[in-house]
Design a protein around this motif. Structure first.
Motif, PDB file in Angstrom:
ATOM      1  N   TYR A 490       0.833  -1.209   0.000  1.00 31.89           N
ATOM      2  CA  TYR A 490       0.000   0.000   0.000  1.00 31.89           C
ATOM      3  C   TYR A 490       0.866   1.256   0.000  1.00 31.89           C
ATOM      4  O   TYR A 490       0.636   2.189  -0.780  1.00 31.89           O
ATOM      5  N   LEU A 491       1.875   1.288   0.856  1.00 31.61           N
ATOM      6  CA  LEU A 491       2.742   2.467   0.933  1.00 31.61           C
ATOM      7  C   LEU A 491       3.500   2.679  -0.370  1.00 31.61           C
ATOM      8  O   LEU A 491       3.706   3.817  -0.804  1.00 31.61           O
ATOM      9  N   SER A 492       3.905   1.585  -1.006  1.00 28.33           N
ATOM     10  CA  SER A 492       4.635   1.698  -2.263  1.00 28.33           C
ATOM     11  C   SER A 492       3.737   2.232  -3.370  1.00 28.33           C
ATOM     12  O   SER A 492       4.135   3.127  -4.130  1.00 28.33           O
ATOM     13  N   GLU A 493       2.538   1.704  -3.462  1.00 26.57           N
ATOM     14  CA  GLU A 493       1.641   2.085  -4.556  1.00 26.57           C
ATOM     15  C   GLU A 493       1.002   3.451  -4.343  1.00 26.57           C
ATOM     16  O   GLU A 493       0.934   4.266  -5.269  1.00 26.57           O
ATOM     17  N   LYS A 494       0.527   3.712  -3.133  1.00 30.06           N
ATOM     18  CA  LYS A 494      -0.251   4.924  -2.877  1.00 30.06           C
ATOM     19  C   LYS A 494       0.595   6.106  -2.419  1.00 30.06           C
ATOM     20  O   LYS A 494       0.246   7.256  -2.676  1.00 30.06           O
ATOM     21  N   HIS A 495       1.692   5.828  -1.744  1.00 28.76           N
ATOM     22  CA  HIS A 495       2.504   6.919  -1.194  1.00 28.76           C
ATOM     23  C   HIS A 495       3.930   6.918  -1.725  1.00 28.76           C
ATOM     24  O   HIS A 495       4.756   7.730  -1.292  1.00 28.76           O
ATOM     25  N   HIS A 496       4.238   6.010  -2.661  1.00 32.94           N
ATOM     26  CA  HIS A 496       5.563   5.938  -3.278  1.00 32.94           C
ATOM     27  C   HIS A 496       6.667   5.857  -2.227  1.00 32.94           C
ATOM     28  O   HIS A 496       7.727   6.470  -2.367  1.00 32.94           O
ATOM     29  N   LEU A 497       6.383   5.104  -1.178  1.00 33.95           N
ATOM     30  CA  LEU A 497       7.335   4.914  -0.082  1.00 33.95           C
ATOM     31  C   LEU A 497       7.667   3.432   0.027  1.00 33.95           C
ATOM     32  O   LEU A 497       6.788   2.606   0.221  1.00 33.95           O
ATOM     33  N   ASP A 498       8.952   3.114  -0.105  1.00 35.77           N
ATOM     34  CA  ASP A 498       9.400   1.726   0.004  1.00 35.77           C
ATOM     35  C   ASP A 498      10.047   1.533   1.372  1.00 35.77           C
ATOM     36  O   ASP A 498      11.112   2.098   1.652  1.00 35.77           O
TER      37      ASP A 498
END
Length: 816
Positions: A490-498
């Motif tokens: 979710y963080l990767s897709e929606k907030h571009h956070l890995d």
């Protein structure tokens, strides 16, 4: 006309050459094509080793020659049919025989001149070009071999000859005026205009050959075919997210190449720049990809910064002294001495005080540079007017390149801010007035982290990678890992956070993976691949991995782990912790930690020290930072004690209720810490300190409700037994409150510089009366909230809410 150059990786094998042949065939359908080829991949290095061994009298050179021969003859057999290979094999064998004779001569006299080395190295390109030209002809192309040695004329500076453009251009034009669909040239090689001796064009020589041919005939385009899809935004070996740059100006390409981008070599561009010929970098193995186009004018729109480039090993030479100030010719003498020793200066920086000049040079040039400068300024050094040359090694240089940086405010600020927040110290800076290039010198150990951080900031500004290291994988730690695992996608897709966990440890083991631990299998990995836990080694590993955007999480209650915090912060690594020991230790330690976080551009977040996942400390910080002032704090800060007194009604032993709280995960591993009130004391101390008041733990009055004989026990079983023996005490406390219609709450209060904790009874008109379950509540009385307090209320205990509070602090760091 098109000029195509194929590098060593493109012509390394027969399979690769079949791809090259298809590219040439496609390009020659509508154009006349000149093809420049390098030696087969690795051959030039083998020839260099062969010559060196021969010069040392080492017969091992013969084995190297056999390897070279086998490879070229095998290539002939792979590419050419039986009917067409005879002539090629004969010519190739004759060339190899000549090469063997020259090497034997070097072996016999054990001397290798620059002239002999050029002759030996030239065979790599001559051999490959002949075989490739024959392969093209055998596949149906109208191809011919043209010998670059007959066309490109130079002086007699063997090893890196200078081209006579007038003669060379004339000869190239004359030769290419004769019609042929495909002309194949060996790159790198030329000959002396004085006596016809074989010369070479130095590093990047095959690219240079192609540029000379393109400029001579005013080609429509020079295509450089290699094993990458163009010039990249950063070094792909260090930056996984590096991507090709679509369009560069000549100047941008030269800047990137000068600072380590290996696709092209700066002198290559000069002939085509003078002739205004576009250069296209293409991938032999992915020919349909766009690659990078290099032309006089770059695109008007697009990224302000086009790319980063780096040199991994450099040295800084610094000349200082009061005798330099306002003295003419110091710089001239410095650079003159370096020039005479053929030392290339990578960067220059000089303070306006004229007290020092620093130059960056290649590591291999250090000894010659030091000798040259020391001899040049021997008089001034001897008379203490100038200090002895200071040489620093273990350094790298990073260049930020882009022609549009000149029109953009804040590029330098963003660069230095990015480096500082990742704990990278800049040793030297250089930026010209053109603002085409900003160069910084850093410690070599920080190069990978710096490149990734800069690339993330300038090219992936909407993406960020966070690397977590955690000690403590008990109740809270396990839940936190589960929460990270559940949120990663979710963080990767929606907030571009890995978000990755790169290190885990408990009291026995520690395990690291800089690419991110597999959270589906982390427990098994810790059992199978971990090493023995050592706090200092864990810290050292975290520092040496040196990953960007690193966060250290302490989810223990360990004093030893808390002692690591100072070193962690000084490494510019942020800390998130529910461990209250550091923040409730002596005030001097607390202040040093918070000051260090500011000084080293790291974050020290401890929201879960008070109220688990409740935003108590962040709310208080917002009040203080916005100019409010706290007068009084009244709070129920122990979810454990609130749970106990919400469930204790005299029908069940007090000890049984305590056991229930422990079983539910609401207490510390040892419930005596909760019942002693010390945990609450620490929490109110932390709130007082955040409010701006200097206070120590022993300044707080603790009104304990548990008899001393219960607390002074050696084991938990003994503790529970003593609680049972004192059940009357707890029955009495409950009955007295109940008879008045009140409820018992363990309360912490801070007011006018004084603080205390203790058990109190509250009537139904007080906010504390209906505080249920394991909830916490904090009342802030401030200038703004003087009559009706600001209330923060909610679940204040449990692994899930504490883990979510840790996660919330991690997200604050991610968004900072």
């Amino acid at each position: 006309m098109l000029v195509l150059k194929f590098g060593g990786s493109s012509v390394a094998t027969s399979e690769n050459l079949k791809k090259v042949q298809q590219i040439v065939k496609d390009q020659s359908q509508n154009n006349t094509v000149s093809v420049v080829v390098s030696a087969l991949g690795g051959i030039t290095n083998q020839l260099q080793e062969c010559a060196t061994q021969a010069a040392k009298g080492d017969e091992g050179y013969k084995d190297k020659l056999v390897e070279v021969e086998k490879r070229h003859l095998a290539l002939c057999n792979d590419l050419l049919s039986v009917q067409k290979r005879s002539e090629t094999l004969t010519r190739t064998k004759l060339l190899l025989n000549d090469l063997e004779d020259i090497c034997r001569g070097v072996y016999l006299i054990q001397e290798l001149s620059s002239r002999s080395l050029d002759h030996i190295l030239s065979y790599g390109e001559i051999l490959s070009a002949g075989i490739i030209a024959d392969f093209f002809k055998s596949s149906g192309l109208d191809a011919k071999f043209l010998d670059s040695r007959e066309l490109i004329k130079t002086n007699s500076r063997f090893g890196k000859a200078s081209v006579d453009f007038s003669i060379s251009y004339s000869k190239i034009r004359d030769q290419l005026s004769k019609p042929s669909q495909v002309s194949v040239f060996p790159g790198f090689v030329a000959s002396s205009k004085e006596d016809g001796s074989v010369t070479t064009l130095g590093r990047g020589g095959s690219d240079y050959t192609a540029a000379l041919i393109a400029a001579a005939v005013q080609a429509d385009e020079l295509q450089i075919w290699t094993d990458v899809s163009g010039m990249m935004t950063s070094d792909p070996r260090m930056v996984n997210n590096a991507h090709p740059i679509e369009h560069l100006s000549y100047e941008e390409a030269m800047e990137l190449s000068h600072f380590g981008a290996k696709v092209i070599y700066p002198p290559t561009i000069q002939p085509v720049l003078d002739a205004d010929i576009p250069v296209h970098i293409k991938n032999t193995f992915e020919p349909d990809e766009n690659g990078t186009l290099i032309s006089r004018e770059g695109p008007e729109e697009g990224e302000v910064v086009k790319g980063t480039s780096s040199i991994e090993e450099i040295a800084l030479c610094t000349l200082t002294g009061s005798g330099m100030i306002a003295v003419p010719n110091i710089s001239s003498r410095l650079f003159g001495s370096l020039s005479r020793q053929h030392v290339n200066v990578i960067m220059i920086t000089q303070a306006s005080s004229e007290h020092s000049i620093t130059v960056g040079i290649s590591l291999e040039d250090v000894d010659r540079a030091k000798k040259a400068i020391s001899e040049e300024f021997a008089y001034e050094i001897e008379n203490h007017k100038i200090n002895p040359l200071d040489v620093e090694t273990g350094l790298s240089i990073i260049a930020l390149v882009g022609s549009r940086m000149k029109k953009q405010v804040g590029v330098s600020a963003k660069l230095f801010d990015t480096l500082s927040h990742n704990g990278v110290n800049v040793r030297a800076i250089a930026q010209g007035s053109t603002e085409l290039n900003i160069s910084v010198v850093i410690n070599k150990k920080d190069l990978k982290k710096s490149l990734n951080s800069i690339h993330e900031a300038f090219f992936l500004s909407d993406r960020k990678k966070l690397n977590l290291f955690m000690i403590g994988v008990g109740n809270v730690g396990k839940v936190f890992i589960d929460q990270v695992k559940a949120q990663q996608e979710y963080l990767s897709e929606k907030h571009h956070l890995d978000v990755f966990i790169a290190g885990l440890a408990n009291s026995r083991q520690m395990y690291f993976d800089e690419e991110g631990i597999d959270l589906d299998n982390w427990q098994a990995l810790m059992e199978e691949k971990s090493e023995k836990m050592d706090h200092q080694v864990f810290l050292q590993n975290m520092q040496e991995l040196n990953l960007r955007n690193t966060v250290f999480i302490d989810s223990t209650a360990s004093e030893d782990v808390a002692k690591l915090y100072q070193d962690v912060l000084e490494s510019s690594i942020s800390i998130v912790t529910p461990n209250k020991i550091a923040c409730s230790s002596d005030y001097k330690t607390f202040k040093k930690l918070t000051d260090s976080a500011l000084k080293y551009k790291s974050k020290f977040l401890y929201e879960t020290n008070v109220g688990a996942g409740l935003p108590v400390i962040s709310t208080l910080n917002d009040l203080i930072k916005s100019g409010d002032q706290v007068h009084k704090i009244q709070a129920v800060l122990s979810g454990t004690l609130n749970f106990i007194f919400n469930n204790y009604d005299g029908t069940k032993k007090f000890s049984e209720v305590v056991k229930d709280a422990k079983a539910a995960g609401f207490t510390e591993p040892d419930p005596r810490l909760d019942l002693s009130g010390k945990d609450v004391m620490r929490k109110i101390l932390i709130l007082a300190r955040v409010s701006g008041f200097e206070m120590e733990l022993n300044d707080i009055t603790n009104n304990s409700f548990v008899p001393d004989e219960c607390m002074n026990t050696d084991t938990l079983e003994e503790f529970y037994d003593k609680l049972d023996e004192n059940e009357e005490v707890f029955q009495k406390l409950y009955k007295e409150a109940a008879d008045q219609g009140k409820r018992l709450k363990y309360v912490a209060t801070y007011e006018d510089g004084e603080s205390e904790t203790g058990l109190e009874a509250f009537a139904s008109d007080h906010p504390f009366f209906n505080l249920g379950g394991k909830d916490n509540i904090v009342l802030f009385y401030t200038n703004r909230y003087s009559e009706q307090p600001l209330v923060v209320k909610g679940a204040g205990a449990g692994a899930a809410v504490t883990a979510s509070g840790i996660f919330a602090d991690v997200m604050k760091i991610a968004s900072a």
